[in-house]
Motif scaffolding. Structure first.
Motif: not given
Length: 178
Positions: A100-106, A108-112, A150-158, A167-169
């Protein structure tokens, strides 16, 4: 709406993490300034077994609802106490499938990657805490409630207050401990 309640990091390998105004996620590595940041595993017990294995535990997310539950059992527990980097609310983390992808803030994107496997350090923090974050499911299976990794797919400030979307796989598997 799912949201971030608080964020935490700790430079040294300690059980609890310190609250921060914000954290910066680094793609492929984890939380800037956190002891568990890196492309390869940083948890001491895992490093001892194989220091070159990939770090599937870059970011620890925990649902605030667990802290509410633990407080009803007389545990004195606060955000960051059990080592989470991101404390969430209104997001059923444990029900999400692997990938599962988690989009956080503007940005950041994490993958569980999986479940946090509760360790003996929970009991060192508060006697009985390990048992309190474990349960049995309908078929007697062990249910781990100590959050997800989770691992970080896309960096950013949280930071606290950031919205979280999922976003479910396509073919997501149930979470297993990592």
């Amino acid at each position: 709406m799912a949201r971030v309640i608080s964020v935490h990091r700790q430079r040294d390998h300690q059980f609890s993490k310190s609250p921060e105004q914000q954290i910066t996620l680094i793609a492929g590595e984890g939380v800037q300034g956190d002891a568990h940041r890196g492309q390869t595993v940083k948890h001491r017990s895992r490093v001892a077994r194989d220091p070159d294995q990939p770090n599937l535990r870059q970011v620890h997310l925990l649902h605030e609802e667990l802290l509410d539950e633990l407080r009803t059992q007389s545990f004195r527990i606060h955000p960051g106490d059990i080592g989470e980097n991101i404390l969430t609310r209104d997001l059923a983390l444990l029900d999400l499938p692997e990938g599962t992808l988690l989009r956080i803030g503007e940005q950041a994107k994490l993958r569980i990657t999986g479940l946090r496997n509760p360790c003996r350090q929970l009991n060192d923090f508060a006697p009985g805490l390990t048992d309190a974050v474990l349960a049995r499911g309908p078929q007697g299976e062990l249910v781990r409630k100590a959050g997800v990794m989770a691992v970080v797919e896309n960096g950013g400030v949280v930071k606290a207050g950031d919205a979280i979307s999922t976003e479910l796989p396509e073919n997501g598997k149930p979470l297993e401990p990592v």
